[in-house]
Design an enzyme around this catalytic site. Structure first.
Site, short mmCIF file in Angstrom:
data_model
loop_
_atom_site.label_atom_id
_atom_site.label_comp_id
_atom_site.label_asym_id
_atom_site.label_seq_id
_atom_site.Cartn_x
_atom_site.Cartn_y
_atom_site.Cartn_z
N LYS A 25 0.84 -1.21 0.00
CA LYS A 25 0.00 0.00 0.00
C LYS A 25 0.88 1.26 0.00
O LYS A 25 0.61 2.20 -0.73
CB LYS A 25 -0.96 -0.03 1.20
CG LYS A 25 -2.09 -1.02 0.99
CD LYS A 25 -2.87 -1.38 2.24
CE LYS A 25 -3.82 -2.55 1.92
NZ LYS A 25 -4.50 -3.11 3.06
N GLN A 60 -5.08 -1.96 9.23
CA GLN A 60 -4.89 -3.28 8.62
C GLN A 60 -5.51 -4.37 9.50
O GLN A 60 -5.17 -4.48 10.69
CB GLN A 60 -3.39 -3.53 8.40
CG GLN A 60 -3.07 -4.79 7.65
CD GLN A 60 -3.56 -4.75 6.20
OE1 GLN A 60 -3.40 -3.77 5.48
NE2 GLN A 60 -4.20 -5.83 5.77
N ASP A 83 -11.58 2.10 3.42
CA ASP A 83 -11.90 0.68 3.25
C ASP A 83 -13.41 0.49 3.06
O ASP A 83 -13.86 -0.59 2.67
CB ASP A 83 -11.47 -0.12 4.50
CG ASP A 83 -10.14 -0.82 4.31
OD1 ASP A 83 -9.76 -1.07 3.15
OD2 ASP A 83 -9.49 -1.12 5.32
#
Ligand code: NAP
Length: 284
Positions: free
Chosen positions: A52, A96, A119
């Site tokens: 990322k 994460q 997300d």
């Protein structure tokens, strides 16, 4: 022979478009920024976080990593998320997952500002997806939609079967296909006659997490098969949920693993971060 849907190429095109968008934003004095939070030392999470950060650097997005020890308490993690919510140079926050045992993922997700939730896991964003009025789409299902578009797959009126009903992949995937007027069936571990249900699909999406779960006899000849799975075979090699070798001759189009859905997820995260930067600058 099925058409192989090339996720690497589509992802490269999405990232190139994202880079241009960032340049245009920078010309207006807007620098998109993403904070990536990782707790503990899970090796797979570390690889994802590094990828990322690499994608951010390639595209021109400012990125900050917050690596916390696995002993981090819920309060410390929530405190960090709150500080990132207030941080002006951060537009997107990604925590994460999975978090180490003892930390409450749900509470963490609900603490992220919905406008920075790149997300799209916050309940407010999930609800927005349900009613079709969303800021962000979850990265993996959005990546699948981009792949279907790139392969000119017609969705309207066609039978779509999604195997898997997770909040991260299966459910939002089904919703996005429904938004495009597909006739959608969601299957899961309690589904009866799975083979017959799958064989009705014009578009079959596998998000199960079991290596080579989808076999050729589950696929209607000419179907489009999308493999979201990221599994390990008996030799520890990366493979998907679809028995690619035997399904490919039956399908009209198929995504490989690796090189299919996988590369799309990060590309869509970059798009969401840019969208977040735009949204937050509109709101100021
Ligand atoms: P998950 O949360 O474990 O969900 C798996 C789903 O599969 C569940 O809904 C489960 O049903 C269903 N299932 C399990 N066994 C089944 C069976 N025998 N028959 C029918 N359905 C069955 O997994 P996930 O997070 O959605 O991930 C799925 C796969 O996608 C994994 O391989 C994961 O690594 C991969 N993934 C890839 C990306 C990417 O970027 N490419 C991103 C996310 C995930 P129940 O609900 O009834 O248990």
């Amino acid at each position: 022979m099925a058409k192989i849907i090339d996720g690497k190429a589509v992802s490269a095109a999405v990232r190139a478009g994202a880079k241009q968008e960032v340049e245009a934003l920078k010309a207006q004095g807007i620098q998109p920024g993403l904070a990536v939070v990782i707790v503990g030392d899970d090796p797979a999470s570390r690889v994802y976080v590094n990828n990322k950060k690499k994608a951010c650097a390639e595209i021109g997005i400012h990125s900050e990593e917050y690596a916390l020890p696995k002993e981090t308490t819920q309060e410390e993690l929530l405190d960090l998320v709150c500080r990132l919510n207030d941080k002006k140079d951060i537009n997107g926050i990604l925590v994460q997952l999975p978090l180490p045992k003892g930390l409450d993922e749900k509470e963490v997700i609900e603490t992220i500002s919905p406008l920075k939730d790149v997300d799209a896991f916050h309940p407010q964003n999930v609800g927005r997806i349900m009613i079709g009025d969303y800021h962000f789409l979850p990265c993996t299902p959005a990546g699948v939609m981009e792949l279907l578009k790139s392969a000119d797959v017609e969705i309207c009126g066609r039978d779509c079967v999604v195997i898997g009903r997770s909040n991260i992949v299966g459910k939002p995937m089904a919703m996005l296909l429904l938004h495009q007027s597909g006739t959608v069936t969601i299957c899961h571990s309690k589904t009866q006659n799975l083979k017959e249900v799958c064989r009705r699909a014009d578009i079959l999406v596998a998000a199960v997490g079991i290596p080579k779960f989808v076999t050729a006899d589950m696929v209607k000849p000419g179907a489009v098969v999308i493999d979201v799975g990221m599994d390990r075979d008996e030799n520890g090699k990366l493979c998907g949920d679809v028995d690619f070798q035997n399904v490919e001759p039956v399908a009209s189009a198929i995504t490989p693993v690796p090189g299919g859905v996988g590369p799309m997820t990060i590309a869509m995260l970059m798009k969401n971060t840019i969208r977040a930067a735009k949204l937050q600058n509109e709101k100021r």
